[in-house]
Design an enzyme around this catalytic site. Sequence first.
Site, PDB file in Angstrom:
ATOM      1  N   HIS A   1       7.151   7.484  -7.332  1.00  0.00           N
ATOM      2  CA  HIS A   1       8.046   7.811  -6.218  1.00  0.00           C
ATOM      3  C   HIS A   1       9.324   8.549  -6.670  1.00  0.00           C
ATOM      4  O   HIS A   1      10.268   8.665  -5.896  1.00  0.00           O
ATOM      5  CB  HIS A   1       8.441   6.535  -5.466  1.00  0.00           C
ATOM      6  CG  HIS A   1       7.330   5.970  -4.642  1.00  0.00           C
ATOM      7  ND1 HIS A   1       6.906   6.559  -3.471  1.00  0.00           N
ATOM      8  CD2 HIS A   1       6.516   4.889  -4.818  1.00  0.00           C
ATOM      9  CE1 HIS A   1       5.901   5.848  -2.950  1.00  0.00           C
ATOM     10  NE2 HIS A   1       5.648   4.846  -3.758  1.00  0.00           N
TER      11      HIS A   1
ATOM     12  N   HIS B   1       3.829  -4.085  -7.784  1.00  0.00           N
ATOM     13  CA  HIS B   1       4.751  -4.921  -7.008  1.00  0.00           C
ATOM     14  C   HIS B   1       4.335  -6.392  -6.983  1.00  0.00           C
ATOM     15  O   HIS B   1       4.906  -7.168  -6.218  1.00  0.00           O
ATOM     16  CB  HIS B   1       4.924  -4.390  -5.574  1.00  0.00           C
ATOM     17  CG  HIS B   1       5.712  -3.116  -5.505  1.00  0.00           C
ATOM     18  ND1 HIS B   1       6.456  -2.753  -4.407  1.00  0.00           N
ATOM     19  CD2 HIS B   1       5.872  -2.114  -6.400  1.00  0.00           C
ATOM     20  CE1 HIS B   1       7.028  -1.576  -4.626  1.00  0.00           C
ATOM     21  NE2 HIS B   1       6.684  -1.167  -5.827  1.00  0.00           N
TER      22      HIS B   1
ATOM     23  N   ASN C   1      11.829   2.631  -5.909  1.00  0.00           N
ATOM     24  CA  ASN C   1      11.818   2.303  -4.481  1.00  0.00           C
ATOM     25  C   ASN C   1      13.185   1.831  -3.994  1.00  0.00           C
ATOM     26  O   ASN C   1      13.295   1.229  -2.922  1.00  0.00           O
ATOM     27  CB  ASN C   1      10.798   1.191  -4.200  1.00  0.00           C
ATOM     28  CG  ASN C   1       9.421   1.460  -4.756  1.00  0.00           C
ATOM     29  OD1 ASN C   1       8.966   0.796  -5.674  1.00  0.00           O
ATOM     30  ND2 ASN C   1       8.748   2.457  -4.215  1.00  0.00           N
TER      31      ASN C   1
HETATM   32 FE   LIG Z   1       7.085   0.736  -6.787  1.00  0.00          FE
HETATM   33 FE   LIG Z   2       4.941   3.095  -7.993  1.00  0.00          FE
END
Ligand SMILES: [Fe+2]
Ligand SMILES: [Fe+2]
Lengths: 260, 260, 260, 260
Positions: free
Chosen positions: A69, A179, A41
Site C-alpha cells: 500500500h 494483519h 495502512n
Molecule cells: Fe497492511
Molecule cells: Fe499489505
Amino acid sequence: MLNILMIGDIVGNVGRNAVRDVLPSLYKEYNLDLVLANGENAAGGKGITYEILQELYNYNINIITMGNHVWDKKEILDFIEYERTLIRPANFPEGTPGNSYVIYEIENNIKVGVINLLGSIYLQPLISPFLIIDNIINEIKKETQIIIVDFHAEATSEKVAMGWYLDGKVSGVLGTHTHIQTADERILPDGSAYITDVGMTGPRNSVLGVKRDLAIQKFLTQMPVRFEMANGKGQLNGVVLTIDPLTGKAKSIERIQKNL
Amino acid sequence: MLNILMIGDIVGNVGRNAVRDVLPSLYKEYNLDLVLANGENAAGGKGITYEILQELYNYNINIITMGNHVWDKKEILDFIEYERTLIRPANFPEGTPGNSYVIYEIENNIKVGVINLLGSIYLQPLISPFLIIDNIINEIKKETQIIIVDFHAEATSEKVAMGWYLDGKVSGVLGTHTHIQTADERILPDGSAYITDVGMTGPRNSVLGVKRDLAIQKFLTQMPVRFEMANGKGQLNGVVLTIDPLTGKAKSIERIQKNL
Amino acid sequence: MLNILMIGDIVGNVGRNAVRDVLPSLYKEYNLDLVLANGENAAGGKGITYEILQELYNYNINIITMGNHVWDKKEILDFIEYERTLIRPANFPEGTPGNSYVIYEIENNIKVGVINLLGSIYLQPLISPFLIIDNIINEIKKETQIIIVDFHAEATSEKVAMGWYLDGKVSGVLGTHTHIQTADERILPDGSAYITDVGMTGPRNSVLGVKRDLAIQKFLTQMPVRFEMANGKGQLNGVVLTIDPLTGKAKSIERIQKNL
Amino acid sequence: MLNILMIGDIVGNVGRNAVRDVLPSLYKEYNLDLVLANGENAAGGKGITYEILQELYNYNINIITMGNHVWDKKEILDFIEYERTLIRPANFPEGTPGNSYVIYEIENNIKVGVINLLGSIYLQPLISPFLIIDNIINEIKKETQIIIVDFHAEATSEKVAMGWYLDGKVSGVLGTHTHIQTADERILPDGSAYITDVGMTGPRNSVLGVKRDLAIQKFLTQMPVRFEMANGKGQLNGVVLTIDPLTGKAKSIERIQKNL
Ligand SMILES: [Fe+2]
Ligand SMILES: [Fe+2]
Ligand SMILES: [Fe+2]
Ligand SMILES: [Fe+2]
Ligand SMILES: [Fe+2]
Ligand SMILES: [Fe+2]
Ligand SMILES: [Fe+2]
Ligand SMILES: [Fe+2]
C-alpha cells in the site's frame, strides 16, 4: 542486549491511537532501544501522509516500513526521498523513489539496519525478494551486523522459506501484511528471530481493520463495496526482539498483544 | 462441558507420528470428548489413502477433514463415499463424491456437526463458501446446536470475515491450510470460537512440511523442484474448544503446540 | 526483403506432423529465409526433448523458442546449454541454464536476433520483461538491426503494451502462449510488426491441444483430470513477416492458418 | 436467415463514436436483424450510465451485455432492474440486481435469447459458468431455439471449452473481455458459431482503450498510474452471425474490423 520492538501494520486512527496509548508503557516494560512499525495502512487504511508520519514519530516510533500500500497516498512522493527513516519495499525497479533500507544509529555507535521487502506470491509482479536480499544485506554488513527484515508478504510458504534462507545472515525476519499475528515465533538454529506475521495494530472487532459488515457484504454479494475502517476498541500487535549487539544474533523473540 | 480438539493439517509420516506420540497425553490432559484433524496432507504431503485414514482412526482421531489437496491421491474415490467421518469441502459442485459434513454422536446422545469448507480466494474457482454455509448449518441444526467449521482457506480477510459471519450460528470457525498457527484465538461476542489457522502437524524444521532447501531452491531458481517432505523432529498444532452442550456456545479456545 | 515465418506453439505429435506436412509448401509460397517456432509444448504438450528438437530442425525450423513450459521435460537440462538455436525466456534469474536470445546468420552476412520473453501477469513471479528487454536489444544491436521478440504471455494488456514499448526498436513483437491466433496483426507506426498471439500448431478440434472432453470435465467437476493431447486433424498457425534487412523495419505481417 | 451483429467491448466516447459512425453502414451491408454489444466499458472505460445506455440504444444497438466492469458506475443500480435489454453476468449470487439473460422479439414472432456469462479464471470468485449455463439455456428454450452467449472471460482454455460444451445447444458462443479480436471464428460441428474474442470498439492506438504511455508507465514502474482513455482514431470490432431461425443453427460467422 538490544531490545527492539516491531509493531504490526498500523491501521487508521484507531491503530495510531493504540500506539499512542500503549507504546509508552512498552518502552518501560521492555526497556526498548528501538521501535519499528509497519505504516502502510496508517492513513485511513491506505498509505501514509506527511502529517501521520510525523504523528508516528511523535509517539516515538523510530522507523516506518511500508508494503503493497506504499503508494496509496500520492503525496508520499513529496517526502519519501527525504525521510531516511521511512522505507519502502526493495523490490521496486531501480529509479523508484524512496529508500528500501536504512542504517539507524541508536547510541554508543550501535547501528541497526532495517530492510523492507515485498513477497512475490499473490502480489504485484516485482523482482523476487530472494534475488535482491543478499546484495542489500552485504551492503549493510559493511556498517553493522544487526539487521531486521520486514518481509511484507501473503503466502506462508514464501515467508517461512525466507526465514530459513536468511537464518544466520540477519537478526530477524519479521513478517507483515496478513494483519493476523501468528504463533510461530522462534529463534532459528543460526540465530535469527523469525515470525510469519507480527499482526495488526488497529480496530480489534474488524476484518483486518475494515468494518466487518462491509467485508461480509463484499463476500456475500461479490459487488463492489466501499470499505470503511472500523471504529471501536483498538489493539496493538508486535514482537520484541532481544539481540546481542556484538554478534547481531537474536536471543529471544516475544509476541505482544495489547487490547484496549 | 464438551472438550473438542482440532488438529491442524497432518503432513506425512512425521505428522502422523506426532499424532501417535502426543495425542494420548492430550486426551488425558484435556479430557477430550472428540478429536478432529485436517488430513489433506497425511499421505506424504498430498491427499490421503485408505491405510493412512485407518492409521489416523487408530490414533483415536474421530473425524478427518480435507481441503484443496483432497483429490491428490486418486484412490480416495474408492472409499470417500463410504467413510462418513471423512469429509471434503462443501463447495464442490453437486454430484461430487463424498460428504461435506458429518453429524457425529459422542455419548449420551450428544451430537456434533462438523463441516468442511474451502476458501474462494487464491484457490480453485468453486462456489463461494459464504453462499452455501447457511443451508448446511440449517440442515445440521435440525439435529444439534454443536457445530464446528473447518474453514480451509488462504486469505486472512476471508477467514476473519467468515468468523464474524458465523458468530452465534456455530460453536467454532477453525481455519486451516496455511500450516502456520495464528495467535488470534478468541471467543467472538456471540459465542463462537475462532482462530484464523490451527497450524500444522508435521516436520518442525521445514517449509510447511517440505524440505527447506528444496523450497528455497524453488524460490531462488523459479525452476520446477520436486518437493520432498522434510524429516526430523515433528510438532503437533491444534486447538482445544470447550463447548456448552446445551447451547452449542464455546466457552474457551486454547492453542496447543507440542514440539517433539 | 527478408521473409521470416514464426510458427505458433507446436503441440504434440499432431502439431509436429502439421509442421512436417505444411512447412515445405510455405517455404515455397513465401520464399522463406528463416523459420522460428515456439516449441514449449512439442513433447506431448509439455516441454521438449532432444529427439523432438532434432525432429523440428529436420523439418527446417531454424530457431525454437520456449515459454512457461520450458522445464516440463527435465532432460532439457542436458542439452539446453549447447543448443544455440533453442532459447528460453530471458526473465529467469542470472545463472539459469540456457540462452535467452540468439543471433542467427542467414546468408550474405545477414543476421537476425531472436529473443524469448515471458509475461509477468498470471504466470510465475520472474523479473518483469519490461525491465530486461532494453539491455538485450542493445546487446543484439551491436550486431544487427533485425530483431524478433517472441513474447510468451497471457494478458492482452501486457502484450499490447510491450508492442507499443518496442515499436521502432525491433522488427517484430510476436505473442505466443494463449494458443489462439488473434486478428490484430499490424505494422505499428515506427515499423515494428505486431500480433498479440500467433496461435497454435496442433490438434484443431481440441481445447488448446487437450482432448476437449477432458477439458470440459475439468471445468464441470473441478476435480483433477489427467489431460491427454487430442488426436485428429491438425492445424498450423503462424505469421510471415517481411523485413527490410537494411533498416530492420517490418514491411508486412500476414497471418497463416493451414488446416489439415 | 437471421443476421445478428455482436459488437466487442465499447470503450469510452471514442468507441461510442465508432458505433455511431459505422453501424448504419453495417446495418445495410449485412441486412442486420439484431445488434448486440458489450457495454461494460462504455462510460469512460468503466461501466455504463443511463445516458450512455440511451445513447447506445439511439445508435440502434438492441441489447447491451456487460462483464466484470458491470458495477463500476454505481448508478447502474438505479436502472438495471428496469432495463430488460441490459444484461449482466449470470454468475452473480441469487438476489443480485439485474437480469442475466433476455428474450428479445425481433419480428414475425422470431425471438432471440441472449445470455451474459463471466469466466471463472483470473476474475472474481463467482459461481462457475459451466454450472449455471444449462439451466438458463433450458429456460430460454421454452421460448426459442435461437440463443447467443456473450462469454466474458480471460483464459482461452475456458472460452474454448465453453464453446465445445455448448456446441449444438446454442446458436453462438461469442467471447469478450480481452479487447483483442481473435482469428478463430468458426462454425463448430454441431452448428454453434464460435469466436474466442470479438475484440474492442474504441481507440485504435491504445492499450485495450487506455493511453499507451500510461499503460507502459505502469508496467515499467509498477507504481499506481491513473489510467485515462486514449483519444484519436477509433475502430469497431464485431462479428456477424447468420442463423437459421427454424433450427437456431448458425450458418456463418464473419469477423468485422472497421478502422476509422
Ligand atoms: Fe497492511
Ligand atoms: Fe499489505
Ligand atoms: Fe494443508
Ligand atoms: Fe490446503
Ligand atoms: Fe503453449
Ligand atoms: Fe505457454
Ligand atoms: Fe472490457
Ligand atoms: Fe471485462
